[in-house]
Scaffold this motif. Structure first.
Motif, PDB file in Angstrom:
ATOM      1  N   LEU A   1       1.868   6.276  -2.896  1.00  0.00           N
ATOM      2  CA  LEU A   1       2.767   7.180  -3.603  1.00  0.00           C
ATOM      3  C   LEU A   1       2.259   7.507  -4.999  1.00  0.00           C
ATOM      4  CD1 LEU A   1       6.226   5.732  -2.502  1.00  0.00           C
ATOM      5  CD2 LEU A   1       5.428   8.071  -2.094  1.00  0.00           C
ATOM      6  N   GLN A   2       1.733   6.507  -5.687  1.00  0.00           N
ATOM      7  CA  GLN A   2       1.161   6.749  -7.013  1.00  0.00           C
ATOM      8  C   GLN A   2      -0.033   7.695  -6.934  1.00  0.00           C
ATOM      9  OE1 GLN A   2       0.315   2.721  -8.157  1.00  0.00           O
ATOM     10  NE2 GLN A   2       2.415   2.291  -8.837  1.00  0.00           N
ATOM     11  N   THR A   3      -0.875   7.470  -5.918  1.00  0.00           N
ATOM     12  CA  THR A   3      -2.038   8.343  -5.729  1.00  0.00           C
ATOM     13  C   THR A   3      -1.604   9.767  -5.412  1.00  0.00           C
ATOM     14  OG1 THR A   3      -3.267   6.442  -4.859  1.00  0.00           O
ATOM     15  CG2 THR A   3      -4.195   8.635  -4.461  1.00  0.00           C
ATOM     16  N   LEU A   4      -0.571   9.901  -4.568  1.00  0.00           N
ATOM     17  CA  LEU A   4      -0.088  11.218  -4.195  1.00  0.00           C
ATOM     18  C   LEU A   4       0.461  11.974  -5.400  1.00  0.00           C
ATOM     19  CD1 LEU A   4       0.666  13.348  -2.071  1.00  0.00           C
ATOM     20  CD2 LEU A   4       2.837  12.132  -1.753  1.00  0.00           C
ATOM     21  N   LEU A   5       1.223  11.285  -6.257  1.00  0.00           N
ATOM     22  CA  LEU A   5       1.793  11.953  -7.421  1.00  0.00           C
ATOM     23  C   LEU A   5       0.691  12.477  -8.338  1.00  0.00           C
ATOM     24  CD1 LEU A   5       4.237  12.764  -9.095  1.00  0.00           C
ATOM     25  CD2 LEU A   5       4.216  10.476 -10.132  1.00  0.00           C
TER      26      LEU A   5
ATOM     27  N   TRP B   1       0.794  -1.221   0.000  1.00  0.00           N
ATOM     28  CA  TRP B   1       0.000   0.000   0.000  1.00  0.00           C
ATOM     29  C   TRP B   1       0.830   1.276   0.000  1.00  0.00           C
ATOM     30  CZ3 TRP B   1      -5.013   0.424  -1.053  1.00  0.00           C
ATOM     31  CH2 TRP B   1      -5.769  -0.752  -1.054  1.00  0.00           C
ATOM     32  N   GLU B   2       2.092   1.201   0.399  1.00  0.00           N
ATOM     33  CA  GLU B   2       2.932   2.391   0.314  1.00  0.00           C
ATOM     34  C   GLU B   2       3.123   2.813  -1.139  1.00  0.00           C
ATOM     35  OE1 GLU B   2       5.655   1.720   4.352  1.00  0.00           O
ATOM     36  OE2 GLU B   2       6.465   1.273   2.350  1.00  0.00           O
TER      37      GLU B   2
ATOM     38  N   PHE C   1       9.318   7.346  -4.415  1.00  0.00           N
ATOM     39  CA  PHE C   1       9.419   6.010  -5.030  1.00  0.00           C
ATOM     40  C   PHE C   1      10.807   5.404  -4.828  1.00  0.00           C
ATOM     41  CE2 PHE C   1       5.934   7.995  -7.339  1.00  0.00           C
ATOM     42  CZ  PHE C   1       5.002   6.974  -7.372  1.00  0.00           C
ATOM     43  N   ALA C   2      11.835   6.257  -4.739  1.00  0.00           N
ATOM     44  CA  ALA C   2      13.190   5.756  -4.518  1.00  0.00           C
ATOM     45  C   ALA C   2      13.424   5.436  -3.040  1.00  0.00           C
ATOM     46  CB  ALA C   2      14.210   6.780  -5.008  1.00  0.00           C
ATOM     47  N   LEU C   3      12.691   6.103  -2.150  1.00  0.00           N
ATOM     48  CA  LEU C   3      12.921   5.926  -0.722  1.00  0.00           C
ATOM     49  C   LEU C   3      12.068   4.819  -0.109  1.00  0.00           C
ATOM     50  CD1 LEU C   3      13.004   9.709   0.320  1.00  0.00           C
ATOM     51  CD2 LEU C   3      14.954   8.170   0.094  1.00  0.00           C
ATOM     52  N   VAL C   4      11.098   4.331  -0.845  1.00  0.00           N
ATOM     53  CA  VAL C   4      10.149   3.387  -0.256  1.00  0.00           C
ATOM     54  C   VAL C   4      10.820   2.085   0.170  1.00  0.00           C
ATOM     55  CG1 VAL C   4       9.462   2.265  -2.421  1.00  0.00           C
ATOM     56  CG2 VAL C   4       7.807   2.489  -0.540  1.00  0.00           C
TER      57      VAL C   4
END
Length: 525
Positions: free
Chosen positions: A185-189, A180-181, A236-239
């Motif tokens: 992130l996709q939703t946030l972008l 879900w993270e 996306f790089a930090l997840v």
């Protein structure tokens, strides 16, 4: 004997000298107020006080009278930058009361904050755009996008914080978080891109596309939008990194949001931004934790029960911080709590407060069940989630609306057989204003001999009037009336020292010293 007596017996004390002088700007705080009169005054009768730009007394010290009883002094603490009002009410030795007020300025006080402070068009040099102080139906798309943005921001930040708060809390939770993270992130972008696009389009409506570069590169809001987009992509790089790195990312993106909007306008800025950040971070912990609890409850009830113990504690702490930071922001934003009833911002805040109270009830019930060892129930989780969604929607609405009412310029005009009168105050706020009085008298009477303007505070009626020194000027506006001759007067300065309700008293004299008096009531916020 009566007529041969000294003329002074019929005179009254008059104010001869003041320190600081009226309508004067000082670089440093004066050490005291001194009022000198031409005659003796009563030593133990009357008052002398100094008010700041919130109409609060700056000192509770008592004034002192000189040995000859002709002057009155009041010691002052060190005053910060601002507009100050000196108000006095004394009694002369012959029993005649004397009162008045005047204004002086220390340093370079910041401009008063009103609805105009929330207009990004000013940074772009645009004119003629109103500021949203009331809700309208045609802004539905903006509000919908804002609701999506705030929901995605809090949801994503909360999910990125919880891996640090819930380390080693079962075997099922890490898999749920991993799945879900990325979705969050996709939703946030998507939400950030929509948010930026819709607001940029609204700001530049009616202006050339060349202004887009200026908007993003030369304005504070444009730079904050760029930072939001960059951080959304960096997520996306930090997840995959350590929970500490994800928590720092969440703190960074919440800090960018806290630095924009209303919190960046009010002083002290450090306090307002800090309150806003705590508010957003607390909401993110609550939203992210509730999401994980709901997903766990659907997949593994036992692990959901164990996680619920941790969540209930964190949620109650988050809600307490939400309430405290919300109260702090409200006190910073509003000069008085009565301002809650002046705008849609206040109405929405009251609605949000009611929803938070309901959340506290639901959260308390959930916490009590967990303390007894019971599992969370579906109705409680759904109620908590529904209230959370409503609070986010309300927050999206009222963060777009100005907390303060708009200060409209005073434009008064009165027609009459014996006199036409016009009175104008621009921009009509606490601090420096331009005050204009125009008088039209019949040709047979001739031009006005003089005009006097005095301002009375209707909220602090015990204060003496503030005399505004009017000067004649050549008015080029086409406002002539046949059969009348016009005289125009003007003054500019900090004659309105604090916000509130005011009454302007205008006294006009013709060449034969016949006097006409007109009063005008107005207010500013």
């Amino acid at each position: 004997m009566l007529f041969a007596g000294p003329k002074a017996a019929f005179a009254h004390a008059e104010l001869e000298r003041t320190v600081p002088e009226p309508n004067t700007k000082y670089e440093q705080s004066p050490k005291e107020i001194e009022l000198a009169f031409n005659e003796a005054i009563e030593a133990k009768v009357g008052s002398l006080e100094v008010l700041d730009d919130k109409s609060r007394r700056v000192t509770d010290a008592d004034p002192k009278t000189s040995a000859d009883h002709k002057s009155l002094t009041l010691a002052l603490p060190k005053l910060g930058e601002g507009v100050y009002t000196v108000s006095y009410a004394i009694v002369s030795a012959d029993g005649h009361p004397i009162s008045g007020s005047y204004v002086f300025v220390v340093g370079n006080p910041p401009q008063g904050v009103d609805a105009a402070a929330f207009d990004p068009h000013k940074e772009l040099g645009h004119e003629g755009h109103g500021v949203s102080t009331q809700l309208t139906t045609n802004e539905f798309i903006i509000y919908a996008v804002r609701a999506l943005y705030y929901a995605a921001l809090l949801w994503t930040a909360g999910l990125m914080i919880w891996p640090l708060l819930a380390r080693k809390r079962g075997a099922v939770l890490p898999g749920i978080q991993k799945k879900w993270e990325r979705i969050a992130l996709q939703t946030l972008l998507v939400a950030v891109l929509l948010y930026v696009f819709v607001h940029a389009r609204e700001i530049l409506k009616g202006y050339p596309t060349s202004d887009y570069g200026k908007l993003f590169l030369e304005t504070a809001i444009g730079k904050e939008w760029i930072a939001l987009i960059a951080l959304s992509l960096a997520g996306f790089a930090l997840v995959r990194l350590h929970p500490v790195a994800r928590t720092l990312w969440a703190a960074a993106i919440l800090a960018v949001e806290a630095w924009s909007g209303h919190a960046a306008v009010f002083s002290p800025k450090s306090a307002s931004v800090l309150f806003d950040f705590v508010h957003l971070a607390s909401a993110a912990v609550w939203v992210g934790g509730l999401t994980l609890l709901f997903l766990l409850w659907r997949q593994d009830r036992k692990e959901a029960g164990r996680f619920a113990v941790l969540f209930s504690r964190a949620a109650l702490l988050s809600l307490m911080l939400l309430v405290l930071s919300g109260v702090g922001l409200t006190l910073l934003f509003l000069p008085k709590l009565s301002y809650l009833f002046y705008t849609s911002w206040g109405t929405l805040l009251l609605i949000k407060t009611g929803l938070v109270v309901l959340v506290l009830g639901v959260g308390g019930t959930l916490h009590m069940r967990i303390r007894r060892g019971d599992l969370p129930t579906a109705p409680l989780l759904r109620a908590d989630a529904a209230l959370m969604a409503l609070i986010i929607v309300v927050a999206a609405l009222f963060t777009y609306v100005s907390p303060l009412p708009a200060n409209e310029p005073v434009t008064y005009h009165q027609m009459g057989d014996k006199m036409h009168l016009s009175f104008r105050v621009t921009p009509n706020k606490a601090g420096v204003n331009e005050l204009t009085v125009k008088v039209w008298l019949p040709d047979a009477v001739g031009a006005a001999k003089s005009a006097e303007l005095r301002l009375f505070s209707l909220d602090r009626k015990e204060l003496g009037p503030i005399d505004v020194p009017l000067k004649t000027f050549e008015d080029t506006e086409l406002t002539d009336f046949e059969g009348f001759v016009k005289t125009a007067y003007h003054a500019e300065g900090p004659y309105i020292p604090f916000a509130g309700r005011w009454q302007a008293e205008i006294r006009v004299r013709d060449k034969d010293d016949n006097e006409s008096v007109q009063t005008v009531e107005f207010r500013n916020y």
